[in-house]
Motif scaffolding. Structure first.
Motif, PDB file in Angstrom:
ATOM      1  N   ALA A  92      48.192  40.860  49.762  1.00 20.05           N
ATOM      2  CA  ALA A  92      49.002  42.083  49.850  1.00 20.05           C
ATOM      3  C   ALA A  92      50.153  42.040  48.837  1.00 20.05           C
ATOM      4  CB  ALA A  92      49.541  42.255  51.262  1.00 20.05           C
ATOM      5  N   VAL A  95      48.929  42.927  45.377  1.00 22.96           N
ATOM      6  CA  VAL A  95      48.656  44.360  45.193  1.00 22.96           C
ATOM      7  C   VAL A  95      49.956  45.152  45.123  1.00 22.96           C
ATOM      8  CG1 VAL A  95      47.559  46.410  46.175  1.00 22.96           C
ATOM      9  CG2 VAL A  95      46.489  44.190  46.444  1.00 22.96           C
ATOM     10  N   LEU A  96      50.873  44.836  46.036  1.00 26.28           N
ATOM     11  CA  LEU A  96      52.131  45.583  46.062  1.00 26.28           C
ATOM     12  C   LEU A  96      52.897  45.396  44.760  1.00 26.28           C
ATOM     13  CD1 LEU A  96      53.246  44.894  49.761  1.00 26.28           C
ATOM     14  CD2 LEU A  96      52.325  47.031  48.834  1.00 26.28           C
ATOM     15  N   ARG A  98      51.443  44.670  41.828  1.00 19.76           N
ATOM     16  CA  ARG A  98      50.660  45.376  40.804  1.00 19.76           C
ATOM     17  C   ARG A  98      50.931  46.878  40.828  1.00 19.76           C
ATOM     18  NH1 ARG A  98      45.257  43.597  42.045  1.00 19.76           N
ATOM     19  NH2 ARG A  98      44.810  45.522  43.164  1.00 19.76           N
TER      20      ARG A  98
END
Lengths: 313, 97, 392
Positions: A92, A95-96, A98
């Motif tokens: 997570a 992704v956060l 990115r």
């Protein structure tokens, strides 16, 4: 050599980090070798981390509502899933970052479990998380039994040890099975970094914890954690016993970097295992024959390790 | 015993029982578990810091001039510091009733 | 603009998840959930959705991974079914206790044993006490709409609870239906970005998942229960806004031809559409029957339900799960408990049907209704009965 480790010079005893992710006021037993190991490992990894704890001693002693002994973000979900929870957090965060939802700054995700949480009930989730290649550190604090529930045997309990579910009796000499080799299981996952460590060799332990955090991908750290309550030894003996475990080759210190075994502290003249065993109530019932048998087992295991490291005695 | 301050109404609970105060366990004084306490002899102390490194309770803390002192709020009296001190500068003395 | 296209319902579910722009999906394959997560892994692989797809090694780890992700502040999704849901059981309770707005689709399927991959509700009915918001879909359009609704409700700052959208395995998940798929701009109007109130962040450290000593466990449970009960307001508001935006309105309890009914049939999920056909047929014959279905299952919409069945003397409750050795099936149990203190409460008869993929036909509904009429005059010997079981 792993690129991320090239610039790491190691800690020096004179210049240790002052900040501690773990705070005073935790409820570990007097003289607990496990919380000592945890304190040292976290001191090395530092404040820019998120910790996921499996259920167990270290979880309950640090998180009794409404107080927390954690100075870093901390999450506990259940017993067998610390690695799975950590894999969710790690994935997570990536992704956060990115997507620009949180700042692009690396955070070390650390999962912590005892030997029960690691070698037994959580082995599957640990295997899954290592296989998927999450960038996280898994620390097994091995006190060789289920201490939190009252000293029941685990697959990490050593041969001959007395626990409440491997009691010696007329037809039993205590734990009848040999200790599961979880570091070898971790190595079999082809992860970049696996190491064993002991709080008695604190610089070695801290360097390994830092390296585990620095490498990209999964890192597994197996730390010897004495338990005065479960092992029945004096409250002041955590370090002495931890040292003896290394000096007798009961718990050798090594690293496996990208599959290559390195023995960090080669013991050329090991002390007799009996010296280690006699300090602890859990081995008090052992006969001379059994002690001799354990000595043979320790020698054999060490031979195997030497071979893996391409060394000779 | 140290006070457990967990008695509160459900409406006062934070979201999901989250604790937002890092290291709030410091309010839980484990020093009263102790039956003996370490006493540091600074004449013998070489400021190596092993007592600080090896204290499981983070109760041995850096002090002035490079020495280390015991925080009796948290010291549980295990005696590891005394055992591991290379100069025998720490002795454990019984707490008086 | 929204497009109406023929699409497998599983794909519609995952399209809704894609449009919700989730950050992380953790999933383990289990029939009949597979098409949902396969499609999601495809859209991630193709770069259509910027998310982590974590192919975990078990459903236990799927839910654990979701908790780790949601606690980090990510919009998080998973889907499962049957044994997978059962394997998650332990962890399911922990997500609402930590107030983590995870969304999960459950393709409902029978539980072993014997092993069965086919549809009934025994998986989800074994998870009555987990404190998740739960909705049930009847058709593909509802699946799509309810998934978006689920994110909207879960992440509302007044709610912050996980949501399960139930859809019947195979009979709904694997059929192709015409479904109106909203476009991204429309979805964005309805679903704002997730702004977590608490997240794991070294800049502002918090501890989550504390030990609940006896002094606080009861209060912790009460807080979660209150949050779940109060979530209904947001559930309703979010449905109202959905209707206002897209023209499809939803209610926690849906009624069909209940005016003047003497017997009301109660169903959940996709068999409701067959039940409506049966009601039409019986109404044509002049039988005073109607249908009430639960779309919202938890929190149990007691006032709406009582209103929907007001004045009716007899309820025929169809359960798609067995509670062996118990007083009745789980849906009947909830209804009976909710009505017990009501004045002039109706008689409730319970029929277990459609276990492990057994079809529930129009004829079965006719049989159920006919039995309910009979029992209203002469009460049955048993507390519940199984429909279509071979008594030989």
């Amino acid at each position: 050599m792993i690129k991320e480790l090239e610039n790491f010079k190691g800690f020096s005893a004179k210049k240790l980090p002052l900040a501690d992710p773990l705070a005073s006021g935790h409820r570990a037993c007097q003289g607990c070798g496990e919380v000592l190991a945890l304190k040292l490992a976290m001191k090395a990894i530092g404040m820019n981390s998120i910790v996921v704890s499996a259920t167990g001693c270290m979880e309950i002693i640090t998180s009794t509502f409404p107080q927390t002994a954690w100075n870093v973000p901390w999450l506990h979900v259940a017993f067998e899933n610390a690695a799975a929870v950590a894999s969710g957090t790690e994935a997570a965060l990536k992704v956060l970052m990115r997507k620009g939802k949180i700042p692009q700054k690396h955070i070390d995700v650390v999962a912590i479990g005892g030997d029960g949480a690691t070698a037994d009930i959580g082995l599957q989730s640990l295997s899954g998380a290592m296989e998927r290649g999450h960038d996280f550190v898994y620390i097994c604090l091995d006190n060789e039994a289920y201490m939190n529930t009252g000293v029941q045997r685990s697959s990490s309990t050593p041969y001959g040890a007395m626990t409440t579910t491997s009691p010696p009796g007329k037809k039993s000499f205590g734990q009848a099975t040999k200790k599961k080799n979880v570091p070898a299981i971790a190595v079999a996952h082809n992860i970049p970094y696996v190491a064993t460590a002991s709080p008695a060799y604190f610089l070695d332990l801290m360097n390994k914890a830092k390296k585990a955090a620095l490498v990209k991908g999964p890192a597994y750290l197996h730390i010897y954690s004495s338990c005065p309550t479960g092992w029945r030894h004096g409250g002041d003996l955590a370090i002495e016993i931890s040292k003896l475990a290394v000096e007798t080759n009961v718990f050798p210190l090594y690293e496996v970097i990208e599959g290559k075994y390195i023995i960090n502290r080669k013991i050329t003249k090991p002390k007799p295992v009996a010296e280690y065993l006699k300090k602890q109530g859990r081995f008090r019932h052992l006969t001379d024959d059994l002690i001799a048998q354990i000595q043979r087992q320790v020698d054999e295991e060490y031979e195997k390790l030497l071979k893996l490291a391409g060394e000779t005695a | 015993m140290a006070k457990i301050d967990a008695v509160m109404g459900w409406k006062k609970l934070d979201l999901g029982c989250v604790i937002r105060q890092p290291g709030s366990s410091r309010t839980f004084k484990t020093g009263d578990w102790r039956s003996q306490r370490p006493v540091v002899d600074r004449d013998k102390c070489i400021k190596c810091g092993l007592c600080w490194v090896y204290c499981p309770d983070l109760a041995m803390v850096p002090a002035e001039e490079g020495y280390y002192k015991v925080n009796l709020d948290y010291c549980k009296g295990c005696g590891i510091c005394a055992k591991e001190c290379p100069k025998d500068a720490i002795t454990m003395v019984l707490e008086e009733d | 603009m929204a497009k109406r296209i023929g699409m497998e319902v599983s794909i519609a579910a995952s399209e809704a998840v894609k449009l919700a722009d989730v950050d992380l999906i953790a999933a383990y394959p289990i029939t009949p959930q597979t098409h949902i997560v396969e499609h999601l892994s495809e859209v991630v692989a193709d770069g259509e959705l910027d998310a982590a797809f974590v192919p975990v090694e078990s459903e236990h780890s799927a839910m654990s991974c979701c908790i780790g992700s949601s606690a980090a502040g990510a919009r998080t999704f998973t889907a499962t079914s049957s044994q997978g849901l059962a394997l998650m059981h332990e962890i399911l309770f922990i997500a609402p206790a930590m107030r983590l707005p995870i969304v999960m689709v459950v393709a409902n399927r029978a539980l072993s044993g014997p092993i069965s991959i086919w549809n009934d509700h025994s998986d989800i009915m074994s998870e009555q006490d987990i404190a998740w918001i739960q909705t049930f879909a009847e058709n593909g359009q509802e699946v799509f709409d309810l998934v978006l609704h689920a994110f909207r409700v879960a992440e509302d700052s007044k709610v912050l609870l996980p949501v399960i959208v139930n859809l019947d395995g195979f009979t709904l998940s694997h059929v192709i239906e015409p479904i109106e798929i909203l476009d991204k701009a429309e979805v964005d109007k309805y679903l704002p970005p997730y702004k977590p109130k608490v997240r794991l962040d070294p800049r502002k450290p918090v501890s989550m998942g504390m030990v609940g000593i006896p002094e606080i466990y009861t209060e912790a449970k009460k807080a979660t229960d209150e949050a779940l009960i109060n979530s209904k307001k947001v559930v309703l508001k979010a449905w109202k806004e959905f209707g206002d935006l897209f023209g499809r309105y939803y209610n926690p309890v849906e009624s069909y031809k209940t005016e003047g009914a003497e017997v009301i049939l109660i169903t959940m999920g996709s068999i409701s559409e067959t039940a409506m056909t049966a009601i039409d047929k019986m109404r044509e014959k002049g039988m005073p029957v109607g249908l009430v279905r639960f779309r919202l299952w938890k929190p149990f919409p007691a006032p709406e339900f009582k209103k929907a069945i007001a004045g009716v003397q007899t309820l025929a409750v169809v359960d798609r799960a067995l509670s062996p050795g118990g007083a009745c099936g789980p849906v009947a149990e909830e209804i009976k408990a909710a009505l017990y203190a009501e004045r002039g409460r109706p008689k409730v008869y319970n029929f277990i049907a459609g276990l492990g993929g057994r079809d529930v036909t129009v004829e079965n509904f006719e049989e159920i209704v006919s039995k309910a009429f009979t029992y209203a005059k002469k009460r049955p010997k048993q507390l519940y009965e199984m429909i279509g079981v071979r008594e030989i």
